[in-house]
Design a protein around this motif. Sequence first.
Motif, short mmCIF file in Angstrom:
data_model
loop_
_atom_site.label_atom_id
_atom_site.label_comp_id
_atom_site.label_asym_id
_atom_site.label_seq_id
_atom_site.Cartn_x
_atom_site.Cartn_y
_atom_site.Cartn_z
N TRP A 102 0.87 -1.17 0.00
CA TRP A 102 0.00 0.00 0.00
C TRP A 102 0.90 1.22 0.00
N GLY A 103 0.36 2.35 -0.36
CA GLY A 103 1.16 3.55 -0.36
C GLY A 103 0.29 4.78 -0.40
N ALA A 104 0.88 5.92 -0.07
CA ALA A 104 0.20 7.21 -0.13
C ALA A 104 0.83 8.03 -1.25
N CYS A 105 0.03 8.37 -2.24
CA CYS A 105 0.52 9.08 -3.42
C CYS A 105 1.13 10.43 -3.05
N TYR A 106 2.23 10.77 -3.71
CA TYR A 106 2.90 12.06 -3.48
C TYR A 106 2.13 13.20 -4.14
N PHE A 107 1.37 12.84 -5.18
CA PHE A 107 0.67 13.86 -5.96
C PHE A 107 -0.78 14.02 -5.49
N ASN A 108 -1.46 15.02 -6.05
CA ASN A 108 -2.84 15.30 -5.65
C ASN A 108 -3.86 14.55 -6.49
N THR A 109 -3.42 13.56 -7.23
CA THR A 109 -4.31 12.72 -8.02
C THR A 109 -4.93 11.65 -7.12
N ALA A 110 -5.87 10.86 -7.70
CA ALA A 110 -6.46 9.77 -6.94
C ALA A 110 -5.36 8.86 -6.43
N ASN A 111 -5.50 8.34 -5.22
CA ASN A 111 -4.40 7.60 -4.60
C ASN A 111 -4.00 6.38 -5.41
N ASN A 112 -4.93 5.75 -6.11
CA ASN A 112 -4.59 4.56 -6.91
C ASN A 112 -4.30 4.91 -8.36
N ASN A 113 -4.15 6.20 -8.68
CA ASN A 113 -3.81 6.64 -10.03
C ASN A 113 -2.83 7.80 -9.87
N CYS A 114 -1.55 7.44 -9.76
CA CYS A 114 -0.55 8.37 -9.22
C CYS A 114 0.61 8.62 -10.18
N PRO A 115 0.34 8.81 -11.49
CA PRO A 115 1.47 8.96 -12.41
C PRO A 115 2.14 10.33 -12.33
N SER A 116 1.36 11.37 -12.07
CA SER A 116 1.91 12.72 -12.03
C SER A 116 0.85 13.64 -11.43
N GLY A 117 1.21 14.92 -11.29
CA GLY A 117 0.27 15.88 -10.74
C GLY A 117 0.99 16.92 -9.93
N THR A 118 0.25 17.64 -9.15
CA THR A 118 0.82 18.64 -8.25
C THR A 118 1.12 17.97 -6.92
N ALA A 119 2.28 18.27 -6.37
CA ALA A 119 2.67 17.65 -5.09
C ALA A 119 1.71 18.06 -3.99
N LEU A 120 1.29 17.09 -3.19
CA LEU A 120 0.53 17.38 -1.99
C LEU A 120 1.42 18.11 -0.98
N SER A 121 0.83 18.85 -0.10
CA SER A 121 1.60 19.40 1.01
C SER A 121 2.07 18.24 1.88
N THR A 122 3.16 18.44 2.58
CA THR A 122 3.66 17.40 3.47
C THR A 122 2.62 17.02 4.51
N SER A 123 1.92 17.99 5.03
CA SER A 123 0.91 17.69 6.06
C SER A 123 -0.23 16.86 5.49
N ALA A 124 -0.64 17.14 4.24
CA ALA A 124 -1.73 16.37 3.63
C ALA A 124 -1.29 14.94 3.36
N ARG A 125 -0.08 14.78 2.84
CA ARG A 125 0.40 13.42 2.58
C ARG A 125 0.60 12.65 3.89
N ASN A 126 1.16 13.31 4.88
CA ASN A 126 1.35 12.65 6.17
C ASN A 126 0.02 12.23 6.78
N SER A 127 -1.00 13.04 6.59
CA SER A 127 -2.32 12.69 7.08
C SER A 127 -2.84 11.44 6.40
N ASN A 128 -2.60 11.33 5.09
CA ASN A 128 -3.01 10.13 4.36
C ASN A 128 -2.26 8.90 4.85
N ILE A 129 -0.96 9.04 5.04
CA ILE A 129 -0.15 7.92 5.55
C ILE A 129 -0.70 7.44 6.88
#
Length: 367
Positions: A276-303
């Motif tokens: 499992w993993g938390a996408c670095y980008f702001n795309t759907a978590n299971n569709n993570c090829p590219s996009g705008t980087a999430l803020s660290t706080s948002a990604r950490n919240s997902n993790i």
Amino acid sequence: MLARFFALLCVALSVVASPTARATPKSFAGANLYYAAGLSTSEQNTLFSAMKSANMKVLRVWLDGQSTATTKGTTITSYNDLEPNTVGTYDDTVLNLLDAVMVNAHSYGIKLLISMHSWNALSRPDIYGQWYGTGYFYEQTQPQQYFDNRLRHILNHVHTTLNKPWHQLSQYIFAFEAENEAMIGKGSDYIAAHQQWQCDRATTIKSVLGSNSGILVVTGGESWLSESVQPNWFSCAAIDVISIHAYGNGDLVQSAITPYVQQAQNAGKKLLFEEWGACYFNTANNNCPSGTALSTSARNSNIQSFASAITGAGVPWLYWQVLPNADPHYGSDYEIGVTDPSWSALKSAAQTAATSNAAFDFSAYLL
């Protein structure tokens, strides 16, 4: 006589009340790194020391060849596929490299989960893909026989310094799986129709390991939760653990996982959330090829949210992936480097897993 009765009763009650007798098994966490065989000793030490600090217990590795000197920003030693040019003709370089990795991992309290092939290699195509494609490989008797020979070759590989075959190295090896995400590119209907392939390969592995090896046989996962947990695998005697791979938000909630936990417990099987993993980008978590980087706080919240759901359901997990270097943020980016801003969130989640109650007892298979 009455005094003796009360004495025996007290002994019986003390056994029932014993913390050991009533202890609930604890969960654990770990990581994936498919090219771990190519790591230098220094890179291994960086990775393993970070994993140890997070109380991670298992590293999942692959045997597929790596021809590039830099992978995910990691400088590695290149190595061939195990069968680079001809089915049945082996280049043991990757096995010899993993001999050193597993000894070093052991010194940090970490065991290896060894994936003995992958759909990724088959569809690349490797030599099996060249000879049989992605259909006949799973359908015909001859490629299955050849592939079983590959599995036996790996299991019987004699460690270059420990001088024992891998199938006897339960202090270093957590589990074997025949193939990462077998049949994944064929679709869910195909996987459901060919469940026996997985059981047959597990039976081959178990025939070499024996019933009391101290090493588990796992399935290798599929695309999402329900696809990873095929019903016939619950009745396959050779399968010890059903591996779950899932990246969609709908699968990474406790209420979605719990029913499968109950099924596994009823069948006497274990579950492992192997990817499992938390996408670095702001795309759907299971569709993570590219996009705008999430803020660290948002990604950490997902993790934290995803890990909490898996741990809360009582299932141990392995993150995809932990790197010994900063993540270069290539496409499909779930990786977390041990120097990245999100490493602290993943480390905390892993430490929490190690102290949380589990639905399955893996304690006999961990250091």
